[in-house]
Design an enzyme around this catalytic site. Structure first.
Site, PDB file in Angstrom:
ATOM      1  N   ASP A  10       0.861  -1.291   0.199  1.00  0.00           N
ATOM      2  CA  ASP A  10      -0.001   0.119   0.029  1.00  0.00           C
ATOM      3  C   ASP A  10       0.878   1.122  -0.073  1.00  0.00           C
ATOM      4  OD1 ASP A  10      -0.697   0.600   3.606  1.00  0.00           O
ATOM      5  OD2 ASP A  10       1.000  -0.521   2.664  1.00  0.00           O
ATOM      6  N   ASP A  14       7.199   3.689   3.165  1.00  0.00           N
ATOM      7  CA  ASP A  14       8.163   2.627   3.355  1.00  0.00           C
ATOM      8  C   ASP A  14       8.059   1.641   2.561  1.00  0.00           C
ATOM      9  OD1 ASP A  14       5.850   2.571   4.783  1.00  0.00           O
ATOM     10  OD2 ASP A  14       6.677   0.975   6.262  1.00  0.00           O
ATOM     11  N   ASP A  15       6.637   1.480   2.029  1.00  0.00           N
ATOM     12  CA  ASP A  15       6.400   0.515   0.734  1.00  0.00           C
ATOM     13  C   ASP A  15       7.207   0.857  -0.249  1.00  0.00           C
ATOM     14  OD1 ASP A  15       3.814   1.088   2.391  1.00  0.00           O
ATOM     15  OD2 ASP A  15       3.375  -1.106   1.774  1.00  0.00           O
ATOM     16  N   ASN A  39      -2.326   2.838   3.255  1.00  0.00           N
ATOM     17  CA  ASN A  39      -1.953   4.184   3.872  1.00  0.00           C
ATOM     18  C   ASN A  39      -2.719   5.299   2.904  1.00  0.00           C
ATOM     19  OD1 ASN A  39       0.318   3.340   5.247  1.00  0.00           O
ATOM     20  ND2 ASN A  39       1.377   2.675   3.523  1.00  0.00           N
ATOM     21  N   THR A 124       3.036  -6.252   2.827  1.00  0.00           N
ATOM     22  CA  THR A 124       3.176  -4.902   3.401  1.00  0.00           C
ATOM     23  C   THR A 124       2.193  -3.856   3.867  1.00  0.00           C
ATOM     24  OG1 THR A 124       4.018  -3.843   1.643  1.00  0.00           O
ATOM     25  CG2 THR A 124       5.845  -5.125   2.933  1.00  0.00           C
ATOM     26  N   ASN A 158       0.894   0.722  17.173  1.00  0.00           N
ATOM     27  CA  ASN A 158       1.283   2.217  16.733  1.00  0.00           C
ATOM     28  C   ASN A 158       0.160   2.793  16.471  1.00  0.00           C
ATOM     29  OD1 ASN A 158       0.819   0.953  14.250  1.00  0.00           O
ATOM     30  ND2 ASN A 158       2.871   1.396  13.250  1.00  0.00           N
ATOM     31  N   GLU A 164      -1.235  -2.891  15.322  1.00  0.00           N
ATOM     32  CA  GLU A 164      -0.303  -2.177  14.655  1.00  0.00           C
ATOM     33  C   GLU A 164      -1.071  -1.809  13.350  1.00  0.00           C
ATOM     34  OE1 GLU A 164       0.488  -4.186  11.622  1.00  0.00           O
ATOM     35  OE2 GLU A 164       1.399  -2.350  10.647  1.00  0.00           O
ATOM     36  N   PHE A 165      -0.713  -0.646  12.555  1.00  0.00           N
ATOM     37  CA  PHE A 165      -1.608  -0.426  11.353  1.00  0.00           C
ATOM     38  C   PHE A 165      -2.293  -1.189  10.311  1.00  0.00           C
ATOM     39  CE2 PHE A 165      -3.508   2.782   8.528  1.00  0.00           C
ATOM     40  CZ  PHE A 165      -3.278   2.387   7.023  1.00  0.00           C
ATOM     41  N   ASN A 166      -1.352  -2.129   9.688  1.00  0.00           N
ATOM     42  CA  ASN A 166      -1.831  -2.993   8.749  1.00  0.00           C
ATOM     43  C   ASN A 166      -2.847  -3.909   9.251  1.00  0.00           C
ATOM     44  OD1 ASN A 166      -0.091  -2.134   6.853  1.00  0.00           O
ATOM     45  ND2 ASN A 166       1.584  -3.455   7.341  1.00  0.00           N
ATOM     46  N   HIS A 235       9.518   0.454   8.125  1.00  0.00           N
ATOM     47  CA  HIS A 235       8.994  -1.002   8.430  1.00  0.00           C
ATOM     48  C   HIS A 235       9.004  -2.104   7.373  1.00  0.00           C
ATOM     49  CE1 HIS A 235       6.798   0.860  11.904  1.00  0.00           C
ATOM     50  NE2 HIS A 235       6.971   1.887  11.346  1.00  0.00           N
ATOM     51  N   ASP A 236       8.470  -1.530   6.304  1.00  0.00           N
ATOM     52  CA  ASP A 236       8.271  -2.478   5.192  1.00  0.00           C
ATOM     53  C   ASP A 236       9.577  -3.161   4.354  1.00  0.00           C
ATOM     54  OD1 ASP A 236       5.200  -0.667   3.720  1.00  0.00           O
ATOM     55  OD2 ASP A 236       5.394  -2.162   5.495  1.00  0.00           O
TER      56      ASP A 236
HETATM   57  O1  RIB Z   1       2.699  -0.022  10.705  1.00  0.00           O
HETATM   58  C1  RIB Z   1       3.576   0.332   9.726  1.00  0.00           C
HETATM   59  C2  RIB Z   1       2.674  -0.393   8.513  1.00  0.00           C
HETATM   60  O2  RIB Z   1       1.636   0.716   8.321  1.00  0.00           O
HETATM   61  C3  RIB Z   1       3.764  -0.233   7.261  1.00  0.00           C
HETATM   62  O3  RIB Z   1       3.379  -1.127   6.398  1.00  0.00           O
HETATM   63  C4  RIB Z   1       3.271   1.202   6.833  1.00  0.00           C
HETATM   64  O4  RIB Z   1       3.318   1.438   5.307  1.00  0.00           O
HETATM   65  C5  RIB Z   1       1.671   1.121   6.925  1.00  0.00           C
HETATM   66  O5  RIB Z   1       1.236   0.539   6.011  1.00  0.00           O
HETATM   67 CA    CA Z   2       2.756  -0.444   4.022  1.00  0.00          CA
END
Ligand code: RIB
Ligand code: CA
Length: 320
Positions: A10, A14-15, A39, A124, A158, A164-166, A235-236
């Site tokens: 996404d 960081d992707d 994202n 990711t 986070n 965590e977001f994903n 992260h990714d």
């Molecule tokens: O929590 C970090 C993740 O969430 C990463 O993949 C970032 O790109 C967001 O998608």
């Molecule tokens: Ca991501």
């Protein structure tokens, strides 16, 4: 012998850096990219995947658009972290190609089914496409060489203290994914929050010509990843780097169940390192034995040696 990967993502800053790493590492063959809302919206993540892969010297990598929203919940983006474009301050040349026809879920199934045991699937972003794929083709987990995600946390989240977001974005998809019968290699916040683009790292990136000046540095400069406090966490990149050099990380077997009902804990990856599993298997599939290899340590020095060496090589190839 390079490892073919499919990257479901996404982009996302960081992707984008993960795509560049995959395009640049000699032992990785970026066979295809699929996109998902996360994202930013899926139209933007798709446009970003096309632009970043072409910019990184991989213009022939097929990009196929996927899910525009989570399985059940409303889409919730992270534009406050990645910017409205999803690439922070990076402005890339428009891609010369469009996304492939069809849907990412069908592309993932067809591509993996055609090469059983050969392809490493890396995710990711939110796991919406992955969940739909394993529900559409329950044999898929037996056909991948490995399955790696950036997502989850054995500790704090986070987006919320728990999630965590994903995983938080689509908990139901994550629960289906963890319960699909494969071993999920979970590269979570436990290690990714130690993969920080510190000032010395960013100083090295300034040596990489247009790769650094047009993508890496402007993207990171507007990456408001507040969980990491000061320096941005890539992260990714950790997920793809773990394919290139698994030894950079240490792993612990675990049973991971995803909370989908908690008012305060929805999206939590409840991790039992005993392997016995906290859940009844409801939501995260059958059984109670280990279903994951959770990354519990990272050699941050080796990680950045690997990543910067890869970007340096990519920069050289881009300058030719
Ligand atoms: O929590 C970090 C993740 O969430 C990463 O993949 C970032 O790109 C967001 O998608
Ligand atoms: Ca991501």
């Amino acid at each position: 012998m390079s490892t073919p990967i499919l990257l479901d993502c996404d982009p996302g800053i960081d992707d984008a850096l993960a795509i560049a790493f995959a395009a640049g590492h000699p032992d990785i063959e970026l066979a295809g990219i699929t996109t998902v809302a996360g994202n930013v919206g899926v139209g933007q993540t798709t446009a970003n995947a096309l632009a970043v892969s072409e910019f990184a010297g991989a213009p022939s990598v097929p990009v196929t658009r996927g899910s525009a929203a989570p399985l059940l919940r409303a889409a919730r983006d992270a534009r406050d972290v990645h910017g409205d474009s999803g690439l922070g301050g990076a402005v890339l040349p428009p891609p010369s190609r469009d996304a492939e026809p069809g849907h990412a879920v069908d592309y993932l199934i067809e591509t993996i089914a055609a090469s059983p045991g050969e392809i490493t699937l890396v995710a990711t972003g939110p796991l919406t496409n992955i969940a739909l794929a394993v529900r559409r083709e329950p044999r898929l987990p037996g056909w991948v060489r490995d399955f790696v995600i950036m997502g989850g946390s054995a500790g704090r989240g986070n987006v919320t203290p728990a999630a965590e977001f994903n995983i938080w974005s689509d908990p139901e998809a994550a629960a289906i994914t963890f319960g699909a019968g494969w071993t999920v290699r979970m590269i979570g916040l436990d290690v990714t929050l130690q993969a920080l683009a510190t000032p010395p790292v960013r100083a090295r990136m300034s040596e990489f010509g247009t790769l650094g000046d047009t993508l890496l540095l402007p993207a990171l400069a507007q990456y408001h990843d507040s969980a990491a406090g000061g320096d941005p966490a890539v992260h990714d990149v950790c997920a793809v780097a773990s394919v290139a050099e698994p030894s950079v990380f240490g792993y612990t077997p675990a049973r991971v169940e995803v909370e989908t009902a908690g008012r305060l804990t929805s999206g939590m990856t409840v991790t039992s390192f005993t392997g016995s599993g906290p859940g009844t298997g409801s939501g995260s599939g059958s059984g109670s034995g280990p279903n994951a290899e959770v990354a519990t340590s990272i050699d941050s020095g080796a990680f950045w040696d690997l990543v910067l060496k890869t970007y340096s090589g990519l920069a050289s190839s881009m300058s030719r």
